[in-house]
Write a protein that holds these residues in place. Sequence first.
Motif, mmCIF file in Angstrom:
data_model
loop_
_atom_site.group_PDB
_atom_site.id
_atom_site.type_symbol
_atom_site.label_atom_id
_atom_site.label_comp_id
_atom_site.label_asym_id
_atom_site.label_seq_id
_atom_site.Cartn_x
_atom_site.Cartn_y
_atom_site.Cartn_z
ATOM 1 N N LYS A 61 0.900 -1.205 0.593
ATOM 2 C CA LYS A 61 -0.051 -0.105 0.152
ATOM 3 C C LYS A 61 1.048 1.500 -0.124
ATOM 4 O O LYS A 61 1.542 1.307 0.550
ATOM 5 C CB LYS A 61 -0.831 0.167 1.390
ATOM 6 C CG LYS A 61 -2.058 1.175 1.392
ATOM 7 C CD LYS A 61 -3.339 0.611 2.696
ATOM 8 C CE LYS A 61 -4.103 1.870 2.556
ATOM 9 N NZ LYS A 61 -4.788 2.253 1.778
ATOM 10 N N ASP A 62 0.765 2.179 -1.165
ATOM 11 C CA ASP A 62 1.429 3.695 -0.467
ATOM 12 C C ASP A 62 0.892 4.917 0.862
ATOM 13 O O ASP A 62 -0.426 5.179 1.017
ATOM 14 C CB ASP A 62 0.643 4.314 -1.830
ATOM 15 C CG ASP A 62 1.252 5.224 -2.321
ATOM 16 O OD1 ASP A 62 2.112 5.831 -0.672
ATOM 17 O OD2 ASP A 62 0.973 6.486 -3.140
ATOM 18 N N TRP A 63 1.613 4.487 1.252
ATOM 19 C CA TRP A 63 1.151 4.930 3.154
ATOM 20 C C TRP A 63 1.144 6.650 2.332
ATOM 21 O O TRP A 63 1.369 7.147 3.851
ATOM 22 C CB TRP A 63 2.240 3.913 4.086
ATOM 23 C CG TRP A 63 1.188 2.674 4.405
ATOM 24 C CD1 TRP A 63 1.895 1.228 3.753
ATOM 25 C CD2 TRP A 63 0.126 2.392 5.119
ATOM 26 N NE1 TRP A 63 1.212 0.347 4.093
ATOM 27 C CE2 TRP A 63 0.235 0.929 4.269
ATOM 28 C CE3 TRP A 63 -0.833 3.338 5.783
ATOM 29 C CZ2 TRP A 63 -1.112 0.373 6.010
ATOM 30 C CZ3 TRP A 63 -1.643 2.637 5.608
ATOM 31 C CH2 TRP A 63 -2.189 1.321 5.960
ATOM 32 N N SER A 64 1.958 6.798 1.941
ATOM 33 C CA SER A 64 2.522 7.974 1.544
ATOM 34 C C SER A 64 0.863 9.010 1.516
ATOM 35 O O SER A 64 0.675 10.056 1.539
ATOM 36 C CB SER A 64 3.013 8.238 0.335
ATOM 37 O OG SER A 64 1.868 7.986 -0.778
ATOM 38 N N LYS A 65 0.039 8.607 1.118
ATOM 39 C CA LYS A 65 -1.294 9.312 1.001
ATOM 40 C C LYS A 65 -1.942 9.648 2.340
ATOM 41 O O LYS A 65 -3.316 9.725 2.803
ATOM 42 C CB LYS A 65 -2.460 8.426 -0.222
ATOM 43 C CG LYS A 65 -2.319 8.057 -1.652
ATOM 44 C CD LYS A 65 -2.529 7.673 -2.071
ATOM 45 C CE LYS A 65 -2.969 7.923 -3.730
ATOM 46 N NZ LYS A 65 -3.556 6.874 -4.588
ATOM 47 N N ALA A 66 -1.241 8.490 3.555
ATOM 48 C CA ALA A 66 -1.967 7.743 5.070
ATOM 49 C C ALA A 66 -1.128 9.174 5.387
ATOM 50 O O ALA A 66 -0.141 10.736 4.775
ATOM 51 C CB ALA A 66 -1.678 7.092 5.177
ATOM 52 N N ARG A 67 -1.274 8.901 7.107
ATOM 53 C CA ARG A 67 -0.457 10.389 7.776
ATOM 54 C C ARG A 67 1.483 10.623 7.365
ATOM 55 O O ARG A 67 1.902 10.857 8.149
ATOM 56 C CB ARG A 67 -0.509 9.498 8.848
ATOM 57 C CG ARG A 67 -0.773 10.908 10.605
ATOM 58 C CD ARG A 67 -0.673 11.900 10.437
ATOM 59 N NE ARG A 67 -0.087 12.712 11.255
ATOM 60 C CZ ARG A 67 1.182 12.977 11.063
ATOM 61 N NH1 ARG A 67 1.582 12.775 9.716
ATOM 62 N NH2 ARG A 67 1.759 14.070 11.650
ATOM 63 N N ASP A 68 1.921 9.029 6.467
ATOM 64 C CA ASP A 68 3.315 9.095 6.736
ATOM 65 C C ASP A 68 3.575 9.992 6.184
ATOM 66 O O ASP A 68 4.743 10.705 5.813
ATOM 67 C CB ASP A 68 3.080 7.660 6.065
ATOM 68 C CG ASP A 68 3.160 6.476 7.092
ATOM 69 O OD1 ASP A 68 1.453 6.657 7.254
ATOM 70 O OD2 ASP A 68 3.567 5.585 6.983
ATOM 71 N N GLY A 69 2.768 10.222 4.921
ATOM 72 C CA GLY A 69 3.396 11.451 3.956
ATOM 73 C C GLY A 69 3.268 12.858 4.719
ATOM 74 O O GLY A 69 3.419 13.586 4.073
ATOM 75 N N GLY A 70 3.297 12.999 5.882
ATOM 76 C CA GLY A 70 3.301 14.407 6.513
ATOM 77 C C GLY A 70 1.182 14.714 6.311
ATOM 78 O O GLY A 70 0.498 14.024 6.038
ATOM 79 N N PRO A 71 1.544 16.137 6.972
ATOM 80 C CA PRO A 71 0.048 16.673 7.186
ATOM 81 C C PRO A 71 -0.848 16.847 5.779
ATOM 82 O O PRO A 71 0.345 17.018 4.935
ATOM 83 C CB PRO A 71 0.267 17.531 7.978
ATOM 84 C CG PRO A 71 1.933 17.497 8.087
ATOM 85 C CD PRO A 71 2.665 16.877 7.414
ATOM 86 N N ARG A 72 -1.607 16.794 6.244
ATOM 87 C CA ARG A 72 -2.472 16.140 4.485
ATOM 88 C C ARG A 72 -2.973 17.692 4.078
ATOM 89 O O ARG A 72 -3.794 17.740 5.395
ATOM 90 C CB ARG A 72 -3.365 15.047 4.000
ATOM 91 C CG ARG A 72 -2.347 13.578 3.906
ATOM 92 C CD ARG A 72 -3.496 12.554 4.019
ATOM 93 N NE ARG A 72 -3.684 12.344 5.931
ATOM 94 C CZ ARG A 72 -4.543 11.055 6.001
ATOM 95 N NH1 ARG A 72 -4.854 10.516 4.963
ATOM 96 N NH2 ARG A 72 -4.634 11.238 7.405
ATOM 97 N N ARG A 73 -3.116 17.893 3.614
ATOM 98 C CA ARG A 73 -4.531 18.971 3.075
ATOM 99 C C ARG A 73 -5.162 18.406 1.609
ATOM 100 O O ARG A 73 -4.364 18.042 0.402
ATOM 101 C CB ARG A 73 -3.659 20.339 2.298
ATOM 102 C CG ARG A 73 -2.743 20.666 3.027
ATOM 103 C CD ARG A 73 -1.987 22.141 2.755
ATOM 104 N NE ARG A 73 -2.853 23.286 3.112
ATOM 105 C CZ ARG A 73 -2.270 24.140 2.198
ATOM 106 N NH1 ARG A 73 -1.818 24.317 2.101
ATOM 107 N NH2 ARG A 73 -2.998 25.431 2.233
ATOM 108 N N ILE A 74 -6.584 18.958 1.238
ATOM 109 C CA ILE A 74 -7.215 18.963 0.007
ATOM 110 C C ILE A 74 -7.168 20.271 -0.187
ATOM 111 O O ILE A 74 -7.819 21.191 0.464
ATOM 112 C CB ILE A 74 -8.754 18.425 0.311
ATOM 113 C CG1 ILE A 74 -7.758 16.644 0.802
ATOM 114 C CG2 ILE A 74 -8.759 18.303 -0.858
ATOM 115 C CD1 ILE A 74 -8.890 16.317 1.416
ATOM 116 N N LEU A 75 -7.121 20.631 -1.671
ATOM 117 C CA LEU A 75 -7.521 22.026 -2.771
ATOM 118 C C LEU A 75 -8.537 21.524 -3.410
ATOM 119 O O LEU A 75 -8.173 20.878 -4.216
ATOM 120 C CB LEU A 75 -6.433 22.194 -2.831
ATOM 121 C CG LEU A 75 -5.025 23.001 -1.746
ATOM 122 C CD1 LEU A 75 -4.110 23.235 -2.295
ATOM 123 C CD2 LEU A 75 -5.996 23.777 -0.875
#
Lengths: 658, 223
Positions: free
Chosen positions: B202-216
Motif C-alpha cells: 500500500k502507498d502509505w504516503s497518502k496516509a499520515r506517513d506522508g506528513g500533514p495532508r491538505r485537500i485543495l
Amino acid sequence: MTELLPPCTNACPVNTDVRGYLAAIARRDYKEAYRLIRASNPFPSVCAWVCPHPCEDNCRRAGVDAPLSIRSLKRFAVDAAGANRQPDERAQPTGKKVAVVGAGPGGLTAAYDLARLGHQAVVYERNQSLGGHFLTSLPTYRLPREMLQKDVEEILAAGVQARTGINVGRDVTIARLKEEYDAVIIGVGLSESKGLPLPGFANPGVMKALTFLHEANTGGKPAIGSSVIVIGGGDVAMDVARTAVRLGAGAVTVVCLEFRDIMPAHSWEIEEALAEGVSLIPGYGPVEVLTEDGAITGLKTQKVKSVFDQEGRFNPTYEPTTFQTIPCDTVILAIGQGADNSFLYDSGLAVNARGSLETDRKYLSTSLSGVFTCGEVVTGPGPAIAAVASGHRAAALVNDYLNGNKTAACEKETQAIGALPEKVAERVPRRSRQEMPVLPAGERKKNFKPYELGLDEEAAVREAGRCLNCGLGAQVIPEKCAACLTCQRVCPYDVPVIEGMAGMPVEGCQACGICAAFCPGNAITLENLDEKGVTSAIASLGGAKSLVVFAERGTCADLKKVSSLENVLVVSLSTVRALQLQWILSAFENGAAGVVVAGCREGECRYAGGDELLKSLIGRAKNLLESIGLSPGRLYYCLPEEGEDPAGLIAGFLKECL
Amino acid sequence: MIIAQQKNIQDIAAMVGDCKKVLLAGCGGCVTVCLSGGEKETEILAAALRLMKKQAGQPLATVTYTATRQCEPEFIPPMDELVRDVDAVISLACGVGVQYLAERYKDKWIVPAMDTMFAGGATGFGSWEEKCGLCGDCVLHRTGGICPVIRCSKSIMNGPCGGSQHGKCEISKEVDCAWQLIYDRMKALGRLSELTVIQPPKDWSKARDGGPRRILREDLIKG
C-alpha cells in the motif's frame, strides 16, 4: 390557523383546560385547579355535578384502559378549593349598559363576561332566583342548590345586576329594554315541555316534564299516582322517572320511541334509573291515553319499526298491528322542549313561520340591530355547557358591537390530537379508573339527597395522575438538533422519528421527558417537565443546607409526608427518570447537604421504562462527585422495598446529611 | 464521524488550575452526536468544575457556549466577546476544534477537555467503534466493505495472518479478525476468487506517513 387541542378540551364546548386542572390536582394545587376550571366556565360547581362530560367520551386514555374520571375530578377540585378564592379581575367601567333576558347558563355567562369587560350587565329573570334550568329542572339529588348558589354568587360578585320576578314581554318589552340599554341579549332558553296532539293527552292527569320537575325541585309535591309512565328517551325523561321514584310512585315506566341502543339519554343516566327500579319499554310510541270516568287507566302504545328515515331525519314508522297497553294512573311527557315565546310580545323582532325568534346562528343576531341571542333559543336543546359557550360568544359579539368593531369576533378553529398509536398504548402501564363513589340505589331512591359522594384526596390525586398529558410532550428546537438518534434510542415508547432532524409525533409522545434528559444538544423541551420550574426550584435553595428530593410528580402519595419535613425541598418531575445530571450538580452547587432521587416502587410509576438509564445516570453522578471531592454517599437513590416507607428512609438520610 | 471522549475531570481542572474564570466551548458537531461535548456535556462539565473548585476553596467562574461546529472558522467569532474576559478556554470539541480556537485566540490559554479517539460510528446507545483508518486510499471495494487498515490489528493487505484463531484476533478474544470477516463476506457475495489476487504494498504516503495532508479543490477555490 387551526389550534391543535387535547381531545378533552376540544370536545368541551368552552374548551376547558382539562389537562391543566388535572395536572394541578396531581400536584395537589387545588386552588389552581379551580382557577383553571373557572377560567372558561362561570359554573364550575354546577358542572362538577351535572356536566355530561364529553371530555371523558373523547379521552385518549380509553385506548389504554379507561378514560379519566374527569367530572369526578372536577367535583373534587371544586370541593377541595374551598371558599378562599380569588376575586375576578374587571376592566374599567365603559359606561355601556346591556340587558340580558333570562338568567340561565347562557344568559348569566354572557352577563358575567360583559361585566368583567367593564360593561354594566343587568339580567332580567322571571323566577325569583337565578339559574334557569339549573334551578328549575335539574333534580336536587343531582345538583344540590347550594352549588348553584355558589356559582351565582361569584357571578354577581363580578358586577352582574339581577332583576328577578320580571317577565319580559309582559312586565317590560324588549323594545323598551332596547331604548334603555346599549344592547340586549335574549337568553330565555327552552322552558316549555312539548305536548302531544293525540287522544287522551288533554287529560289533566297528563303532566309535562318541566312543570313536574319545577314543582318537585321547589319543594312541591306534584300530584302523581302510584303507577307512572314517563314518555321520552332523553336525560330529562330519566330525571322525571327518578324524581317520580323519589316522590313515592310504586311503579315508574319509561316508554320511548327509540330502541335501547339509540336512546338519546346518556347511558349512565339510564343505568342509574334502572338500578333505582325504573322500568324501560323502548321501541314503543304513544297512541292514546286511556281513561275511565276522567281518570287515567293506561297508555296504549304501538311498536316502532324505525325511528329515522333514510336521510337520518326523525320520521318514526310503526308496525301496523302490534300494540301494547300499559296500565298506569299518571302520564308525564318528556319529549322535548320549546321556547315560551311570550318575551316576543310587542318586541318588533322578526319571527319565523313557527312563531319562533328569527336568529343568525353564527353571529347570534336578530332582525333588530343591537339585539342578540344566546343559549338554547339559538342552539336548540343541549347540555348546559353548550349554553355557557354560547353565552361567551354572545358577550364577545356584543362587546365588539359596543366598541364599534366591524369585524365580529370570529370563532377559533380547533382540532383534537389524533388517536393514541396502538404500539404506544400497549406500553403505557395500566391503572384502574377511580369511579365516583355513590350511595346504593336502594338507599338513594328514598330521598332527594345527593347520592354522589365525591373522590377522597388520595383517589383524586391518583386518578389525576392517569392523565396522559396529551400535547405537553417533547418539542424539538430545530437549530440545536444534531439528529443524533439519542431520543429515538432512549424513548420507552419508540415515538421519535428522525427525518433530517428529530420529530416527536404529538399523538404518541407520552411527555415523560426521558429524551430531554439525554439529548446531548439540549434540543428537547417539554411543558410537562417544566425545566425552568425545576432550575428555579433548585436555585431557591440559595445556599441553604437542605436536602433536595427529586421525585415523580403527584403519583407517589407518600411524598406528601416528605415535603412536610423540615429542611427538605421536593423538586417534582414528570417522572424521576427524566432527571438530568446537571440538576444534581446544581443542587449541590446551591448548598444541598444531600440529594435524594426518589424512585418509584415497581409497578408504581406512571411511565414505562427508563429504569436502567436512571441507574446509569446515578452511577455516573456518583463517580463524578467522587472525582471532584464530594462524597458519593451524599447522593441517595431511594428505592423502597415492599412495605418500606420512603418518607422514613428519606428522613433517615436527612439525619445523616445534616 | 470523529469519536472523542472526555478526559478525567481532575486532568481538565489541572490544566486551568490557576484560572479564575474560564469559557467552556462545546461543539454541536460530532462530539454532540457521540454524547461527549455538546451543550449538555458542556454545562455538566462547567457545573462539576465549579463545584470542584469551590470545594477546594478556589472558586471558579464559568461561561459556556456551544458552537455549531468548532471545525469551521466561521462558527468561532461569536465566541469573541466571551473569550475576552476569561483566563482560559476549555474546548469540548475534537482536536480540530481546539486548534481552531488556538489559532483565533492567539493570546489565550486554550486547553482540550477531550481525547480525540477515532473515526467511527455508534454500535448502539453509548457504544462506538473505530471503522476507518483515514489512509487516504480506500480499499473497501476489494475487501467486502470491511476495512483491513483499521480493523486488522496489523493493517495487512493480504490476510489473514497466523494470529487468526476461530475468527478472533490474537491480540484479544474481544476483537474480531478483520480478515475472517472479509473472507466470510466475500464468500457470501460469491467473490472469494478476488481475494486470490495479491495486493501490492500500500502507498502509505497518502496516509499520515506522508506528513500533514491538505485537500485543495481547485474547482471550488475562488480566484
